[in-house]
Design a protein around this motif. Structure first.
Motif, PDB file in Angstrom:
ATOM      1  N   TYR A 145      -4.915  12.339   6.013  1.00  9.25           N
ATOM      2  CA  TYR A 145      -5.533  11.524   7.195  1.00  9.25           C
ATOM      3  C   TYR A 145      -5.256  12.428   8.419  1.00  9.25           C
ATOM      4  O   TYR A 145      -4.433  12.810   8.814  1.00  9.25           O
ATOM      5  CB  TYR A 145      -4.731  10.136   7.403  1.00  9.25           C
ATOM      6  N   TYR A 156      -0.072   3.654  16.158  1.00  6.53           N
ATOM      7  CA  TYR A 156       0.157   3.521  14.333  1.00  6.53           C
ATOM      8  C   TYR A 156       1.549   3.402  14.248  1.00  6.53           C
ATOM      9  O   TYR A 156       2.354   3.897  14.865  1.00  6.53           O
ATOM     10  CB  TYR A 156      -0.667   4.743  14.143  1.00  6.53           C
ATOM     11  N   LYS A 188       1.032  -1.091  -0.079  1.00  9.26           N
ATOM     12  CA  LYS A 188       0.095   0.003   0.020  1.00  9.26           C
ATOM     13  C   LYS A 188       0.906   1.082   0.038  1.00  9.26           C
ATOM     14  O   LYS A 188       0.606   2.202  -0.751  1.00  9.26           O
ATOM     15  CB  LYS A 188      -1.010   0.042   1.268  1.00  9.26           C
ATOM     16  N   GLU A 248      -3.951   4.076   5.506  1.00  5.31           N
ATOM     17  CA  GLU A 248      -3.198   3.341   4.319  1.00  5.31           C
ATOM     18  C   GLU A 248      -3.148   3.967   3.112  1.00  5.31           C
ATOM     19  O   GLU A 248      -2.082   3.816   2.372  1.00  5.31           O
ATOM     20  CB  GLU A 248      -3.758   2.008   4.401  1.00  5.31           C
ATOM     21  N   LEU A 249      -4.003   4.782   2.900  1.00  2.00           N
ATOM     22  CA  LEU A 249      -4.212   5.411   1.574  1.00  2.00           C
ATOM     23  C   LEU A 249      -3.804   6.866   1.615  1.00  2.00           C
ATOM     24  O   LEU A 249      -3.648   7.650   0.560  1.00  2.00           O
ATOM     25  CB  LEU A 249      -5.670   5.752   1.179  1.00  2.00           C
ATOM     26  N   THR A 308      -8.976  11.252   3.806  1.00  2.00           N
ATOM     27  CA  THR A 308      -9.193   9.913   3.909  1.00  2.00           C
ATOM     28  C   THR A 308      -9.591   9.492   5.223  1.00  2.00           C
ATOM     29  O   THR A 308      -8.926   9.875   6.145  1.00  2.00           O
ATOM     30  CB  THR A 308      -8.310   9.112   3.220  1.00  2.00           C
ATOM     31  N   ARG A 309     -10.152   8.327   5.601  1.00  2.00           N
ATOM     32  CA  ARG A 309     -10.553   7.758   6.719  1.00  2.00           C
ATOM     33  C   ARG A 309      -9.488   6.401   6.851  1.00  2.00           C
ATOM     34  O   ARG A 309      -9.546   5.900   8.070  1.00  2.00           O
ATOM     35  CB  ARG A 309     -11.893   7.277   6.947  1.00  2.00           C
ATOM     36  N   ASP A 310      -8.849   6.350   5.996  1.00  2.00           N
ATOM     37  CA  ASP A 310      -8.074   5.039   5.646  1.00  2.00           C
ATOM     38  C   ASP A 310      -6.490   5.474   5.969  1.00  2.00           C
ATOM     39  O   ASP A 310      -6.061   5.981   4.700  1.00  2.00           O
ATOM     40  CB  ASP A 310      -8.592   4.115   4.474  1.00  2.00           C
TER      41      ASP A 310
END
Length: 420
Positions: free
Chosen positions: A94, A179, A34, A135-136, A131-133
């Motif tokens: 994020y 994280y 990713k 990883e993105l 983004t809520r992810d």
């Protein structure tokens, strides 16, 4: 890691590819697919922007339903537009959800520090580029407010800022434990934002935050460690109400009888010099500490050709944006201030920069600007104003999106690579 980043800017064929590689430890020897996908997208964007920089003045402007940047107010209008469109297409932010208001996820929206609160609020409400992810994400936002920290944590007159630094250090400890993202880049793809004078000092709570992260600061002072290739100069905008339109617009050059104007407190290293040389001494250069009762500050700015913007306690001044709003050509007086969006905007086209040592020569410098040249500069001030406008909700190319674009450029300066 001490990151040495090249300056972002749309002048050279090589910019903005002066990137720094940050080696990321692989989890159990596996490739982070990713992360590689995120970096591949950025690599493609770099190629597109580099090609746009090389093709300066060789292609017709790009089409856009809202606004097409053109003209001398930009260092490279075509490259800026291409970069902006790439940002809209790709960029993801994020926002860490940890932390409780009012110190986190909150900030002042009506004060001299409104840039801080307005950005935090707009980022919390953002849909397109948030983004809520994680990883993105290309960048990670640390949503704390130094203004709120000072209000809630600082003991007045104690001169002890250690509790503020400790709060931020503890916050980064929480995020880095929960994280993997802070540790993998040592903060290089993270950003903070502060309009308080103490923002740079609070950022020194963590060495990686100070040296590696993108620090978005009103107090953009190169003599205090502000690094233009890594950090972002945040416009200081003094909003008294939610209705910005009342602070916008002004007459043409022929209806501005005053050559230059300043009114403000006698503090900091620059203003005492300005007041000593010019206070009450010249009808053309109207400098005062306080305006007489009943005299409107905004109305006098609207009657002035040039609005003097000297540094106060710190380098930034809300008068720069006030001048732009009122179509008065800003005169920036200070030696160490990195002007907002100067990687994109060609400030000499619509403003005057005066060194502190040249304060005695102010009238000579400003009087040397011909009427024709002044009309051009004032027209450019009107053009560039859209990039400093505060809108609710934000609109394309406004101050919120220009701040994000500055962050986008600096993220392009960092490449994260996996290593065994």
């Amino acid at each position: 890691h001490d990151l040495e980043l090249s300056e972002s800017g749309f002048d050279d064929a090589d910019s903005p590819d002066g990137t720094v590689e940050v080696r990321v430890p692989l989890m159990q020897g596996r490739v982070d697919v990713k992360l590689e996908r995120v970096e591949l997208g950025l690599a493609k964007a770099r190629l597109v922007i580099r090609e746009a920089i090389r093709n300066k003045d060789k292609r017709p402007p790009l089409t856009d339903r809202d606004y097409v940047p053109v003209g001398p107010v930009y260092r490279n209008a075509y490259a800026f537009h291409r970069s902006y469109l790439e940002m809209e297409k790709l960029f993801k932010v994020y926002v860490y959800e940890e932390g409780e208001p009012p110190v986190f996820h909150d900030g002042p929206c009506r004060s001299i520090y409104s840039s801080e609160g307005r950005f935090i609020f707009a980022m919390e409400m953002e849909n397109r580029m948030r983004t809520r992810d994680p990883e993105l994400a290309h960048v990670f936002f640390l949503p704390f407010s130094v203004v709120k920290m000072v209000k809630m944590i600082y003991e007045p007159n104690s001169h002890d800022m250690e509790p503020l630094r400790r709060t931020l250090s503890d916050y980064i400890d929480v995020l880095s434990t929960k994280y993997p993202y802070w540790n993998r880049s040592l903060g290089a793809d993270h950003f903070m934002l502060s309009c308080h004078d103490w923002g740079p000092y609070v950022s020194s709570a963590d060495g990686h935050l100070f040296s590696n992260s993108i620090r978005v600061l009103c107090n953009a002072n190169t003599s205090e460690g502000f690094n233009p290739s890594k950090d972002v100069s945040l416009p200081e905008i003094n909003l008294r109400t939610d209705i910005v339109d009342n602070q916008v617009g002004g007459p043409s050059a022929s209806r501005r009888p005053i050559l230059a104007f300043f009114a403000g407190g006698d503090h900091g290293p620059v203003r005492p010099l300005l007041l000593r040389h010019w206070k009450g001494k010249d009808a053309d250069v109207q400098v005062s500490e306080y305006l007489p009762r009943g005299v409107s500050y905004i109305n006098v700015m609207r009657r002035s050709k040039f609005c003097l913007c000297p540094s106060g306690y710190e380098v930034a001044s809300p008068r720069v944006v006030e001048a732009i709003y009122l179509e008065c050509v800003p005169v920036v007086i200070g030696d160490d201030y990195v002007l907002p969006f100067s990687d994109v905007l060609n400030w000499p086209a619509f403003s005057v920069r005066v060194a502190v040592a040249d304060i005695p020569n102010l009238k000579t410098i400003l009087a040397a600007v011909s009427p024709r040249q002044y009309i051009r500069m004032q027209r450019r001030v009107r053009t560039v104003r859209r990039h400093f406008m505060v809108n609710g909700p934000p609109r394309r190319f406004d101050v919120f999106h220009m701040i994000l674009h500055s962050i986008w450029l600096r993220r392009l300066n960092v490449r994260l690579h996996g290593q065994d």
